[in-house]
Design an enzyme around this catalytic site. Structure first.
Site, PDB file in Angstrom:
ATOM      1  N   GLU A   1       0.803  -1.237   0.000  1.00  0.00           N
ATOM      2  CA  GLU A   1       0.000   0.000   0.000  1.00  0.00           C
ATOM      3  C   GLU A   1       0.836   1.288   0.000  1.00  0.00           C
ATOM      4  OE1 GLU A   1      -2.718  -0.414   3.266  1.00  0.00           O
ATOM      5  OE2 GLU A   1      -3.560  -2.280   2.489  1.00  0.00           O
TER       6      GLU A   1
ATOM      7  N   GLU B   1      -6.324 -10.554  -1.352  1.00  0.00           N
ATOM      8  CA  GLU B   1      -7.183 -10.310  -0.176  1.00  0.00           C
ATOM      9  C   GLU B   1      -8.650 -10.236  -0.600  1.00  0.00           C
ATOM     10  OE1 GLU B   1      -5.804  -6.964   2.152  1.00  0.00           O
ATOM     11  OE2 GLU B   1      -3.699  -7.512   1.882  1.00  0.00           O
TER      12      GLU B   1
ATOM     13  N   ASN C   1       2.073  -5.206  -3.160  1.00  0.00           N
ATOM     14  CA  ASN C   1       0.665  -5.495  -2.870  1.00  0.00           C
ATOM     15  C   ASN C   1      -0.094  -4.204  -2.593  1.00  0.00           C
ATOM     16  OD1 ASN C   1      -1.361  -7.586  -2.237  1.00  0.00           O
ATOM     17  ND2 ASN C   1      -1.232  -6.849  -0.121  1.00  0.00           N
TER      18      ASN C   1
ATOM     19  N   HIS D   1     -10.529  -5.827  -2.605  1.00  0.00           N
ATOM     20  CA  HIS D   1     -11.635  -5.670  -1.649  1.00  0.00           C
ATOM     21  C   HIS D   1     -12.752  -4.925  -2.384  1.00  0.00           C
ATOM     22  CE1 HIS D   1      -9.255  -6.987   1.777  1.00  0.00           C
ATOM     23  NE2 HIS D   1      -8.301  -6.142   1.448  1.00  0.00           N
TER      24      HIS D   1
ATOM     25  N   ASP E   1     -12.380 -10.110  -1.122  1.00  0.00           N
ATOM     26  CA  ASP E   1     -13.688 -10.208  -0.486  1.00  0.00           C
ATOM     27  C   ASP E   1     -14.632  -9.296  -1.257  1.00  0.00           C
ATOM     28  OD1 ASP E   1     -12.772  -7.735   0.550  1.00  0.00           O
ATOM     29  OD2 ASP E   1     -12.580  -8.503   2.589  1.00  0.00           O
TER      30      ASP E   1
HETATM   31  O1  G3I Z   1      -6.559  -8.256  18.956  1.00  0.00           O
HETATM   32  C1  G3I Z   1      -6.936  -6.948  19.394  1.00  0.00           C
HETATM   33  C2  G3I Z   1      -7.827  -7.045  20.584  1.00  0.00           C
HETATM   34  O2  G3I Z   1      -7.142  -7.624  21.661  1.00  0.00           O
HETATM   35  C3  G3I Z   1      -8.319  -5.646  20.953  1.00  0.00           C
HETATM   36  O3  G3I Z   1      -9.247  -5.728  21.991  1.00  0.00           O
HETATM   37  C4  G3I Z   1      -8.980  -4.995  19.740  1.00  0.00           C
HETATM   38  C5  G3I Z   1      -9.400  -3.555  20.030  1.00  0.00           C
HETATM   39  O4  G3I Z   1      -9.334  -2.729  18.926  1.00  0.00           O
HETATM   40  O5  G3I Z   1      -8.069  -4.962  18.673  1.00  0.00           O
HETATM   41  C6  G3I Z   1      -7.643  -6.255  18.268  1.00  0.00           C
HETATM   42  O6  G3I Z   1      -6.730  -6.117  17.190  1.00  0.00           O
HETATM   43  C7  G3I Z   1      -7.295  -5.762  15.952  1.00  0.00           C
HETATM   44  C8  G3I Z   1      -6.820  -6.770  14.920  1.00  0.00           C
HETATM   45  O7  G3I Z   1      -7.274  -6.405  13.638  1.00  0.00           O
HETATM   46  C9  G3I Z   1      -7.310  -8.179  15.213  1.00  0.00           C
HETATM   47  O8  G3I Z   1      -8.699  -8.231  15.113  1.00  0.00           O
HETATM   48  C10 G3I Z   1      -6.811  -4.381  15.561  1.00  0.00           C
HETATM   49  O9  G3I Z   1      -7.338  -3.417  16.453  1.00  0.00           O
HETATM   50  C11 G3I Z   1      -7.224  -4.053  14.151  1.00  0.00           C
HETATM   51  O10 G3I Z   1      -6.614  -2.841  13.752  1.00  0.00           O
HETATM   52  C12 G3I Z   1      -6.776  -5.136  13.218  1.00  0.00           C
HETATM   53  O11 G3I Z   1      -7.270  -4.876  11.926  1.00  0.00           O
HETATM   54  C13 G3I Z   1      -6.617  -5.503  10.873  1.00  0.00           C
HETATM   55  C14 G3I Z   1      -6.240  -4.458   9.855  1.00  0.00           C
HETATM   56  O12 G3I Z   1      -5.637  -5.083   8.724  1.00  0.00           O
HETATM   57  C15 G3I Z   1      -5.262  -3.469  10.414  1.00  0.00           C
HETATM   58  O13 G3I Z   1      -4.841  -2.572   9.463  1.00  0.00           O
HETATM   59  C16 G3I Z   1      -7.552  -6.512  10.260  1.00  0.00           C
HETATM   60  O14 G3I Z   1      -7.758  -7.607  11.174  1.00  0.00           O
HETATM   61  C17 G3I Z   1      -6.965  -7.067   8.964  1.00  0.00           C
HETATM   62  O15 G3I Z   1      -7.926  -7.840   8.290  1.00  0.00           O
HETATM   63  C18 G3I Z   1      -6.554  -5.921   8.063  1.00  0.00           C
HETATM   64  O16 G3I Z   1      -5.960  -6.462   6.929  1.00  0.00           O
HETATM   65  C19 G3I Z   1      -5.601  -5.503   5.945  1.00  0.00           C
HETATM   66  C20 G3I Z   1      -4.352  -6.019   5.268  1.00  0.00           C
HETATM   67  O17 G3I Z   1      -3.340  -6.263   6.199  1.00  0.00           O
HETATM   68  C21 G3I Z   1      -3.876  -5.047   4.197  1.00  0.00           C
HETATM   69  N1  G3I Z   1      -4.932  -4.715   3.265  1.00  0.00           N
HETATM   70  C22 G3I Z   1      -6.168  -4.282   3.854  1.00  0.00           C
HETATM   71  C23 G3I Z   1      -6.681  -5.292   4.878  1.00  0.00           C
HETATM   72  C24 G3I Z   1      -8.013  -4.905   5.424  1.00  0.00           C
HETATM   73  O18 G3I Z   1      -7.947  -3.710   6.146  1.00  0.00           O
END
Ligand code: G3I
Length: 463
Positions: A155, A263, A197, A234, A265
């Site tokens: 990105e 990725e 990516n 996405h 969806d």
């Molecule tokens: O695990 C913690 C949890 O303990 C806490 O209570 C909670 C509170 O916010 O956060 C949890 O962590 C989160 C994590 O996902 C697991 O669910 C993070 O806040 C959250 O920011 C994180 O989001 C991820 C995101 O990337 C971050 O940028 C998404 O799961 C993940 O699917 C997403 O993936 C990205 C790719 O890496 C790049 N392309 C876009 C894609 C979608 O956004």
């Protein structure tokens, strides 16, 4: 013709037609990974480490997918929480599970403006550049040999019409940060494919797509090591599947890189969503160097966009219409073949082993560097099949069964994993294009004796 002869002829013809229909239906792959593998491709999913203990999730992961991407666990904040102190526990849990399942791993992501650890967010200039290089070197070295493809840089371009780089602390270290990242990754893991990516790079006419295209073209011209472009893909109503999606895939591929859908969806439901998935999968199969598709989660409830129900399984793990259209498209497609393309057809007939069950090996597609085989088991519902590979050939992936290896790496023992009575695998030629796998034995549930077939002796590989 006498009426009873005519009737008999009709019965015979009908029986023959039914047999053909049954045979055809029986040959269609029944899981996403197996079907993609028949086309020389993979079908993967993002894996959330926290869900590995969920039995429905684990069953679908093992059954359907032959590529895994850690959804968050390989990112900079997860792997290097304090500077030069690395933690791979969460990522390793995913790597180990997927490897046990016979799946391969996409590494995500080495250098990214987002999900940086706090200490890196506060850095700039040479210190940050050095920290990035150290991070890439350490992580890619730790996983050397285990990663199919790395998202080296994620990105790095801005949305909108500018076609410019995204402003970030990494970008501010100098415009060459991306190529430095790729050269560093190549030095650390020369065997992994190195990908750029991004999202919003699906529509061929978008400025962002064009900007990434020009960067990849420039890298190829100047010999910066890049092997693949990942299109995150996405999609939702604000960002629908573009009509020129296949043009985007084929245009990047024409630069001499693989294209991976990394990725995927698609928000929606029912037939409309199913048709969108079908068109994306078909576009990939129509492009020779579109080598694999990864969906960004398994069940709708696992998605980062759960409310948009964008995935292939519902929250209970049931197959959605989108699953069926995806599998149909995989089974129907593939008139073009990935990477260097097929060279020759099968060179040997079936081999089979006997014991408490019978395993029959059927040669599959052959490419320049590798070939597929499938094994069908009869006489047992749970089974263990031993397959012998001739060195220096090596199995690079297995699907629909759980493989383990002897110390030579050339005797593969595959156990049923509940996904049916057949499994498949891809073997790399590694310079020997004539040898083919041999079934040594098949043992059904409950044990019993096995009767080894004659297997050519293979010298253990050196090193
Ligand atoms: O695990 C913690 C949890 O303990 C806490 O209570 C909670 C509170 O916010 O956060 C949890 O962590 C989160 C994590 O996902 C697991 O669910 C993070 O806040 C959250 O920011 C994180 O989001 C991820 C995101 O990337 C971050 O940028 C998404 O799961 C993940 O699917 C997403 O993936 C990205 C790719 O890496 C790049 N392309 C876009 C894609 C979608 O956004």
């Amino acid at each position: 013709m006498r009426p009873q002869f005519l009737l008999g002829l009709i019965v015979v013809l009908l029986a023959a037609a039914t047999a053909v229909a049954v045979t055809t239906a029986a040959q269609a792959a029944t899981t996403l990974g197996a079907s993609a593998a028949e086309k020389g491709r993979y079908f993967g999913t993002a894996v959330a480490g926290g869900r590995l203990g969920d039995s429905t999730y684990a069953t679908l992961l093992a059954r359907e997918f032959n590529m895994c991407t850690a959804e968050n666990e390989m990112k900079w904040d997860a792997t290097e929480p304090s500077q030069n102190s690395f933690n791979y526990a969460s990522a390793d849990a995913i790597v180990n599970r997927c490897t046990q399942n016979g799946a391969r791993i996409r590494g995500h992501a080495l250098a990214w403006h987002s999900q940086q650890p706090g200490w890196a967010q506060n850095m700039s200039g040479t210190a940050l550049r050095n920290a990035m290089v150290n991070h890439i070197t350490k992580v890619a070295t730790y996983y050397r040999g285990k990663i199919h493809s790395w998202d080296v840089v994620n990105e790095a371009f801005a949305d909108g019409t500018s076609g410019a780089r995204r402003d970030s602390n990494l970008q501010r270290t100098g415009n060459d940060w991306i190529e430095v990242a790729f050269r560093t990754a190549r030095a650390a893991d020369p065997g992994a494919k190195l990908c750029y990516n991004d999202y919003n790079t699906d529509n061929w006419t978008d400025a962002k797509t064009q900007a990434v295209y020009r960067m990849v073209q420039d890298f190829k011209n100047r010999g910066v090591p890049i092997d693949c472009v990942g299109l995150q893909s996405h999609f939702n109503s604000q960002s629908p599947v573009p009509g020129n999606y296949q043009t985007t895939l084929s245009s990047f591929a024409a630069l001499g890189v693989d294209v991976q859908i990394t990725e995927l969806d698609i928000e929606g439901s029912g037939t409309a969503q199913a048709n969108n998935y079908r068109s994306v999968v078909t576009a990939c199969l129509n492009v020779a160097r579109c080598t694999g598709i990864t969906v960004w989660g398994i069940r709708d409830t696992d998605s980062w966009r759960a409310s948009g129900t964008p995935l292939l399984f519902d929250g209970s793990g049931n197959k959605k219409a989108a699953y069926n259209s995806t599998l149909d498209a995989l089974n129907a497609g593939g008139t073009t073949t990935p990477t260097t393309g097929p060279t020759t057809g099968p060179t040997t007939g079936p081999t089979s082993g006997s014991g408490t069950c019978t395993a029959t090996l059927t040669p599959g597609t052959v490419w320049g560097d590798r070939y597929n085989s499938s094994v069908t088991v009869s006489g047992a519902s749970t089974w263990t099949v031993v397959v012998v590979i001739t060195a220096p050939q090596k199995v690079s992936s297995t699907w629909s069964g759980t493989p383990t290896w002897d110390s030579s790496g050339n005797v593969m023992t595959v156990q049923s994993n509940g996904s049916g009575n057949s499994f498949g695998f891809t073997t790399m030629f590694n310079g020997n294009t004539s040898a083919r796998p041999q079934i040594r034995s098949c043992t059904g549930a409950g044990g019993g004796t096995t009767s080894p077939t004659v297997v050519p002796t293979t010298a253990p590989p050196s090193g």
